[in-house]
Enzyme design. Sequence first.
Site, PDB file in Angstrom:
ATOM      1  N   LYS A 228     -19.310 -27.641  31.352  1.00 34.29           N
ATOM      2  CA  LYS A 228     -17.894 -28.009  31.438  1.00 34.29           C
ATOM      3  C   LYS A 228     -17.746 -29.295  32.240  1.00 34.29           C
ATOM      4  O   LYS A 228     -18.101 -29.350  33.411  1.00 34.29           O
ATOM      5  CB  LYS A 228     -17.113 -26.877  32.103  1.00 34.29           C
ATOM      6  CG  LYS A 228     -15.634 -27.183  32.349  1.00 34.29           C
ATOM      7  CD  LYS A 228     -14.958 -26.051  33.114  1.00 34.29           C
ATOM      8  CE  LYS A 228     -13.557 -26.431  33.576  1.00 34.29           C
ATOM      9  NZ  LYS A 228     -12.938 -25.381  34.418  1.00 34.29           N
ATOM     10  N   LYS A 240      -0.946 -27.276  38.847  1.00 33.66           N
ATOM     11  CA  LYS A 240      -1.427 -26.554  40.010  1.00 33.66           C
ATOM     12  C   LYS A 240      -0.617 -26.949  41.245  1.00 33.66           C
ATOM     13  O   LYS A 240      -0.174 -28.094  41.361  1.00 33.66           O
ATOM     14  CB  LYS A 240      -2.897 -26.902  40.286  1.00 33.66           C
ATOM     15  CG  LYS A 240      -3.912 -26.435  39.281  1.00 33.66           C
ATOM     16  CD  LYS A 240      -5.297 -26.910  39.702  1.00 33.66           C
ATOM     17  CE  LYS A 240      -6.370 -26.519  38.702  1.00 33.66           C
ATOM     18  NZ  LYS A 240      -6.668 -25.073  38.739  1.00 33.66           N
ATOM     19  N   ARG A 314     -12.167 -23.341  29.032  1.00 36.88           N
ATOM     20  CA  ARG A 314     -12.687 -22.551  27.915  1.00 36.88           C
ATOM     21  C   ARG A 314     -12.362 -23.200  26.569  1.00 36.88           C
ATOM     22  O   ARG A 314     -13.068 -22.979  25.583  1.00 36.88           O
ATOM     23  CB  ARG A 314     -12.160 -21.123  27.988  1.00 36.88           C
ATOM     24  CG  ARG A 314     -10.672 -20.964  27.796  1.00 36.88           C
ATOM     25  CD  ARG A 314     -10.150 -19.663  28.369  1.00 36.88           C
ATOM     26  NE  ARG A 314     -10.182 -19.685  29.829  1.00 36.88           N
ATOM     27  CZ  ARG A 314      -9.849 -18.644  30.591  1.00 36.88           C
ATOM     28  NH1 ARG A 314      -9.466 -17.511  30.041  1.00 36.88           N
ATOM     29  NH2 ARG A 314      -9.902 -18.737  31.908  1.00 36.88           N
TER      30      ARG A 314
END
Length: 461
Positions: A228, A240, A314
Amino acid sequence: MTPGFATTDETALPVHIIEADALEGWVASQPAPVQTWVQAAGFKAAIGRSLLIPGADGAPEAVLVGYGTAAQRKRARFHLAAAVSGLPGGAYRIASGLPADRAEEEALGWLMAGYVFDRYRVQTAPAARLVAPEGVDAAKLEVIAAGEFLTRDLINTPASDMGPVALEAACAALAGQHGAHIEVIRGEALLAQNFPMIHAVGRASDQAPRLIDLRWGDSGPTLTLVGKGVCFDTGGLDLKPAAGMGLMKKDMGGAATVLGLAHMIMALGLKLRLRVLIPAVENAVAGNAFRPQDILTSRKGLTVEVNNTDAEGRLVLADALAYGAEAAPNLMLSMATLTGAARVAMGPDLAPFFTDDDTVAAELSDAATAVADPVWRMPFWEPYEADIEPGIADLDNAPKGGFGGAITAALFLRRFAGEGVRYTHFDIYGWQPVAAPARPKGGVGMGARALLQALPGLLGI
């Protein structure tokens, strides 16, 4: 920075490694001046403590390094490394007290204790250098330490200097060092070549998203490493909070770790065909950012409902895994700083991994113990498959409820890893929050040394 052992032709100070319960006997066996010196210094042989022993001319003639108790050693790794920073510069050799089965771990720990991140501020590395203990493969340990240093440097570098462009440059430099081949698909070409989720996650950044494909070796079994490479993660439109964004320069820790492992594999000349796939993106905020409730169609054709733009890792890994699986490698591994749930379950020191293959799990667990690189198996728990199926699309990137988050993320990735491909996923932290022996605060590799140790058994090489 290149880690290395002292050469045997250097004058090296002898090191006596002393366990706490053996100190009294060792002192009693020494000449009276040494006994007096050690007792006067109050040396207790605790881990991290050292004591120079002067000769008749006042210059050091030996050094004692504490090895603590058996109970204390169980609670730490790289015990000798704890004393390295307190030793004066020069060469040292192990004269006594080092258990043969710990020589490799302690020698590597000494090397890794020499790491400093000095790109932005002049810093001095510990100057005490060790002559490799007898029976230790010094060249191999130097390669392993260099791979670890590469990983640390990449993670420690802030996103201002380690965005997708710089990460690509680091891959190109590694490829050039080892004669590997590298191809990169960038920007709109990702759409043309069917990597829609990598494009979607990275398109809002000023630096175009890209898929980096490094290949090395022309014979042997095939190994594909997928890392990643989210160079900074704002969370996207699901922004965030400041506290959650503070360490997001390390969100490319999976990429950094597979590159460190790739260096080890190539430098050691393992008889395999290596492929490294890194989706390199920045999850930024802009008018063209992907949105909550968007439905993306992946390279594999599976549709994914985006229920949180902060679960982007992901998504980019999914396209890369699908691409890697098309070549049917003998073994495929992904490494990612993927979920906070893994940190809650395991803390920062343990690297959880997921595999359906009991042989892989056993090899990894044994290897991790052998090289002091702890990992822990987690389950691909199939009853949770329903949690990643939202109904409106094939898959949900952020299931509601919050339970089993590391498991549902791993199940999501497994959908893209291909039928019949041996696949293992590591959900790592990539960060040392508090300095420990051989591991200063900052970026750190997790699982790479265990994998390197396990590869011969896993691939029959």
